[in-house]
Design a protein around this motif. Structure first.
Motif, short mmCIF file in Angstrom:
data_model
loop_
_atom_site.label_atom_id
_atom_site.label_comp_id
_atom_site.label_asym_id
_atom_site.label_seq_id
_atom_site.Cartn_x
_atom_site.Cartn_y
_atom_site.Cartn_z
N ASN A 284 0.81 -1.21 0.00
CA ASN A 284 0.00 0.00 0.00
C ASN A 284 0.85 1.27 0.00
O ASN A 284 0.33 2.35 0.19
CB ASN A 284 -0.94 0.01 1.21
N SER A 285 2.14 1.12 -0.19
CA SER A 285 3.03 2.27 -0.16
C SER A 285 3.58 2.60 -1.54
O SER A 285 4.73 2.97 -1.69
CB SER A 285 4.19 1.99 0.81
N ILE A 286 2.77 2.45 -2.55
CA ILE A 286 3.16 2.77 -3.91
C ILE A 286 2.76 4.21 -4.21
O ILE A 286 1.61 4.59 -4.08
CB ILE A 286 2.50 1.82 -4.94
N HIS A 287 3.75 5.00 -4.60
CA HIS A 287 3.50 6.36 -5.06
C HIS A 287 3.54 6.32 -6.57
O HIS A 287 4.37 5.64 -7.17
CB HIS A 287 4.57 7.32 -4.53
N GLN A 288 2.66 7.06 -7.19
CA GLN A 288 2.53 7.00 -8.64
C GLN A 288 2.70 8.38 -9.25
O GLN A 288 2.24 9.37 -8.69
CB GLN A 288 1.15 6.44 -8.99
N ASN B 150 7.74 2.14 -5.01
CA ASN B 150 7.50 1.55 -3.70
C ASN B 150 8.46 2.20 -2.71
O ASN B 150 9.67 1.92 -2.73
CB ASN B 150 7.72 0.04 -3.77
N GLU B 151 7.94 3.08 -1.87
CA GLU B 151 8.79 3.84 -0.95
C GLU B 151 9.52 2.95 0.06
O GLU B 151 10.74 3.10 0.22
CB GLU B 151 7.97 4.91 -0.24
N PRO B 152 8.86 2.03 0.77
CA PRO B 152 9.59 1.22 1.75
C PRO B 152 10.71 0.37 1.11
O PRO B 152 11.75 0.18 1.71
CB PRO B 152 8.52 0.32 2.36
N LEU B 153 10.47 -0.12 -0.09
CA LEU B 153 11.49 -0.92 -0.77
C LEU B 153 12.47 -0.06 -1.56
O LEU B 153 13.48 -0.57 -2.06
CB LEU B 153 10.83 -1.94 -1.70
N ALA C 100 11.84 13.32 -4.53
CA ALA C 100 11.90 14.72 -4.10
C ALA C 100 10.58 15.14 -3.45
O ALA C 100 10.58 15.84 -2.43
CB ALA C 100 12.23 15.62 -5.27
N ASN C 101 9.47 14.72 -4.04
CA ASN C 101 8.16 15.06 -3.47
C ASN C 101 7.96 14.40 -2.12
O ASN C 101 7.42 15.01 -1.19
CB ASN C 101 7.04 14.67 -4.44
N ILE C 102 8.37 13.15 -1.98
CA ILE C 102 8.26 12.45 -0.69
C ILE C 102 9.11 13.17 0.35
O ILE C 102 8.66 13.40 1.48
CB ILE C 102 8.69 10.97 -0.84
N GLN C 103 10.34 13.53 -0.02
CA GLN C 103 11.23 14.23 0.91
C GLN C 103 10.65 15.58 1.32
O GLN C 103 10.67 15.94 2.50
CB GLN C 103 12.60 14.41 0.29
N GLN C 104 10.12 16.32 0.37
CA GLN C 104 9.52 17.62 0.68
C GLN C 104 8.33 17.46 1.62
O GLN C 104 8.17 18.22 2.57
CB GLN C 104 9.10 18.31 -0.60
N TYR C 105 7.51 16.46 1.38
CA TYR C 105 6.36 16.20 2.23
C TYR C 105 6.82 15.85 3.66
O TYR C 105 6.31 16.39 4.63
CB TYR C 105 5.51 15.09 1.65
N ASN C 106 7.79 14.93 3.74
CA ASN C 106 8.29 14.53 5.06
C ASN C 106 8.91 15.70 5.81
O ASN C 106 8.72 15.85 7.02
CB ASN C 106 9.28 13.38 4.93
N ASN C 107 9.66 16.55 5.10
CA ASN C 107 10.25 17.72 5.74
C ASN C 107 9.17 18.68 6.24
O ASN C 107 9.32 19.28 7.30
CB ASN C 107 11.19 18.43 4.77
N SER C 108 8.10 18.81 5.48
CA SER C 108 6.99 19.67 5.91
C SER C 108 6.36 19.14 7.19
O SER C 108 6.03 19.91 8.10
CB SER C 108 5.93 19.76 4.82
N LEU C 109 6.21 17.82 7.27
CA LEU C 109 5.66 17.23 8.50
C LEU C 109 6.58 17.47 9.68
O LEU C 109 6.12 17.79 10.78
CB LEU C 109 5.44 15.73 8.31
N LEU C 110 7.87 17.32 9.46
CA LEU C 110 8.83 17.54 10.54
C LEU C 110 8.82 19.00 11.00
O LEU C 110 8.83 19.28 12.20
CB LEU C 110 10.24 17.16 10.09
N ARG C 111 8.81 19.93 10.06
CA ARG C 111 8.78 21.35 10.43
C ARG C 111 7.53 21.67 11.23
O ARG C 111 7.57 22.40 12.21
CB ARG C 111 8.84 22.23 9.18
#
Length: 78
Positions: free
Chosen positions: A5-9, A20-23, A61-72
């Motif tokens: 369920n961790s497929i980004h498209q 597949n983000e986890p893999l 890059a989009n995943i990283q930007q999203y994760n950084n936004s959550l952290l901030r």
């Protein structure tokens, strides 16, 4: 966590890529205009390695930007 369920498209005018983000792996790459039924997975085809890498970089890059936004957001209390 269900890894399926961790497929980004990402979808462009030519390609559909599933990451597949986890893999940390591209699961599929299809050239939609030539394969509208999405039957020929090009993820391991060396002819399409440039397109695959470019789209994978966009997703990462989009995943990283999203994760950084959550952290901030979690570091600041309102």
């Amino acid at each position: 966590m269900n890894r399926m369920n961790s497929i980004h498209q990402i979808i462009t005018d030519r390609f559909v890529l599933g990451y597949n983000e986890p893999l940390e792996k591209v699961q599929y790459l299809y050239c939609y205009p030539e394969d509208p039924g999405l039957k020929r997975n090009l993820a391991d085809d060396p002819e399409y390695s440039g397109e695959k890498e470019a789209l994978q970089n966009i997703i990462r890059a989009n995943i990283q930007q999203y994760n950084n936004s959550l952290l901030r957001r979690s570091l600041f209390s309102e």
